[in-house]
Design an enzyme around this catalytic site. Sequence first.
Site, PDB file in Angstrom:
ATOM      1  CG  ASP A 224      -1.948   1.073   1.218  1.00  0.00           C
ATOM      2  OD1 ASP A 224      -2.283   1.536   0.121  1.00  0.00           O
ATOM      3  OD2 ASP A 224      -2.416   1.462   2.302  1.00  0.00           O
TER       4      ASP A 224
ATOM      5  CG  ASP B  40      -4.843   0.196   5.568  1.00  0.00           C
ATOM      6  OD1 ASP B  40      -5.635  -0.182   4.679  1.00  0.00           O
ATOM      7  OD2 ASP B  40      -4.329   1.327   5.579  1.00  0.00           O
TER       8      ASP B  40
ATOM      9  CG  ASP C 201      -6.250  -3.840   1.992  1.00  0.00           C
ATOM     10  OD1 ASP C 201      -6.402  -3.710   0.769  1.00  0.00           O
ATOM     11  OD2 ASP C 201      -5.941  -2.898   2.743  1.00  0.00           O
TER      12      ASP C 201
END
Length: 910
Positions: A336, A646, A650
């Site tokens: 990310d 997070d 995900d």
Amino acid sequence: MTATTQKPLPSYQWHHLSIREVAGHLDSNLEAGLTSAEVAKRRERFGANELKGKPGKSPLIRFLLQFNQPLLYILLIAGTIKAILGEWVNAWVIWGVTLINAIVGFVQESKAESAIAALASSVQTEATVIRDRQKVRIPSSEIVPGDLVLLTSGDKVPADLRLIEIRNLQVNESALTGESVAVEKNLQMLDADAPLAERTNMAYAGSFVTFGQGKGIVVAIAQETETGRISQLMEQQTNLKTPLTRKFDKFSRTLVYIILGVAALTFAVGLGYGYSWVEMFEAAVALAVSAIPEGLPAVVTITLAIGVSRMARRHAIIRKLPAVETLGSATVICSDKTGTLTENQMTVQAIYAGGQRYRVSGEGYVPKGEIFLDEAPVNLDESPVLRECLIAGLLCNDSYLEFKDGRWNVVGDPTEGALIVVANKVGCIRDELEQKMPRLDVIPFESEFQYMATLHGNGEASTKSKIIYVKGSVEAILSRSTQKLDAQGNLTPLDPNIIYQEADAMAAQGLRVLAFAKKLVSNEQNSLDHEDIEEGLIFIGLQGMIDPPRQEAIRAVAACKTAGIQVKMITGDHAVTAQAIAARMGLEKHGEVLAFTGQELSRMDNQALANAIEEGVVFARVAPEQKLRLVEALQSKGEVVAMTGDGVNDAPALKQADIGIAMGKAGTEVAKEAADAILTDDNFASIEAAVEEGRTVYRNLLKAIAFILPVNGGESMTILISVLLARDLPILALQVLWLNMVNSIAMTVPLAFEPKSERVMQQPPRSPKEPLLSRSLLKRILAISVFNWILIFGVFEWIEATTGNIALARTMAIQALVSGRIFYLLSISQLGTAIFNRIRGRSERITDAPAIIIGIVGAVVLQVIFSQWNLMNELFSTAPLNLDRWLICLLVGLPMILVAAWVNRFDPLD
């Protein structure tokens, strides 16, 4: 208070009661929550909100299981036969060795499991509750019956709740009910006999909020929850079995068959030469004992435990032990962007409102700076549209600024924090605005809709109307807008193309762009729904902000590229923004940063997707199922994938990845539950550090194997060849046990503490299919084994021929072997490598490796005791040595330096 004195709540059918009845039974205020004093009383009465894991094996059972190893069976049987023959000293020594091995294994396993359990418990689930009329964030273990708990998307429900307020609340209860589809909640009273899966006014501990918001009153905690009642408990036990340790188990079983076969051959050959069966049994036992690497299991456990602890010190908590090994073989890291590769301190740098472009000064969350138009500071009184844009960002906002520990922090979302900071820079303060324009309702941000909206009273409006402020992605806002405000604040028709051009220009600078709009509604409206903002919005402006790359993450990306690990950015940001950040971080591949959007990926077939994933560096605006598809496509190409995340969306990709890595600070409980590891600082540099440690753990284990097995090989060859040549045994079974247990462990355990090599991230990733004993490692083991055999056999024959003292010959053969081992240990340790390079004239820092020095000193002391103490002479049939003989043992071990240098050329362990 102990569990035996804690009292459970009376049992009610909470789903069958009204909200007021529930509050009455629990003596709880539905607005103010519990008082601090009442919380303390209830915690004393009901105990902690913690599920007790399945009881582990008792210490006695765990100790006895240490003997459940095929290699130890041979020792136990050999000791028993020795006892039957009346050789009680030998029997007790052999049994003593197996006991010591069991004790070492038991202690180290206990330490390792305790360390892992402690690390896992350090990542606590948190919950938001209302107490004394204040919203507070607390560990879920501190929740008590009657607490008011607030739920939002991504939260793990911390206890059983009777819901009292909801907004589009959906909860995934699959762990409890087996129903994979999220359940839409309501507040209606239900029939008393409603089955668990249909109790839609309840939220149960362990389930996950996938959508919306809610508030509930705690009706059960800990073992009294439905989860506790039906024994679907969270397992707290740790498992030290990993792919690597399973390889060791397989290796051990194979070795047992080889040992038994060779021992039987030795016994038969000896009988054929006319030796007594007692003598041949001694030789067979000596050979079997010499071939067993007794100290290896303890070293494996210690090395893995040290790896977990080291990773924790570098901000990576390992939830599942196989991740220690898998991290070392990662070939792709899908990361990310926000907060992982970047600072997570968003700063608004550009604003577009009323057709004018503004520049903002200042950095981070410090509310100091100015807004400029054509390099001149602006006056908000003369810039009504700019003021409206700032107010929209300030009021349509759930975060706040906090000055703590000498620095400004944002409590909440960093993007929202940037909007607060830029407004504060020019004197717009939320508390003052909310007195005039109080918030009446809110639609929280959801990834499905890409916007957030708030409804406010409009005290300053000349008409008796209320106002909706909306912030979100440019696409989401413009698709719902038909008008815009010009520089004077007048309504004009909206040309979306102009706004898209401005947004792209900001994004090309690496800025994240948010759009803002408003809508006036009737004064009678007191609630807000998605239908209210489907159309008719008035576009106000854009704010462009940047989250600068972390400097340590830039270095970590460079280290990963050097190590042959691809780094790919997967983000919800605008593709152009992500490309700009990726370029600043050095993520180029073949000189360019190739980016694909989720829409582009959705139109690709499997082959096109595979090519895009291979060449692409940035994947922007991807949906949850696309993240999962990306991971699967990489794995289909043979990549070992580490995936960071997070959010709730995900979780599928985290679970599918070879190593799922959740964010400890920003991560939702859904992400943490799905992950193998958790970053406590949400920093990409910690992933790179964990990969370093994973590689170091594996290299240290290979060093341990490369150190232990050649001794076993040399001892076995010595005994076998002595029998075949009808010579006296140069080494006895008890002496072998001393070397394999006491000496080996003293000198091998320090290898587990070896620090990472400077070259560890300069090598390509290890293939997970690589066998434990590679061809080059087998060559090394064979070469060192042959030298050890020459050393033992040669010294023994020489000293026996010149002195006629067989005890002295055996003692000197053993001490010569230990001398060679010391030189070999130095050759494979970083300390020895650095010393060797210094001697060759290379400028290299000598690694601080006290464990190696302590191990060598300890081994020397033990060997002095072994030959110089009368008791040891009696027990192990050794003889004391004078200084000359000690020097001889040292000198004959010196050639090991040359042999080690030779094998290091084709099998460098660093």
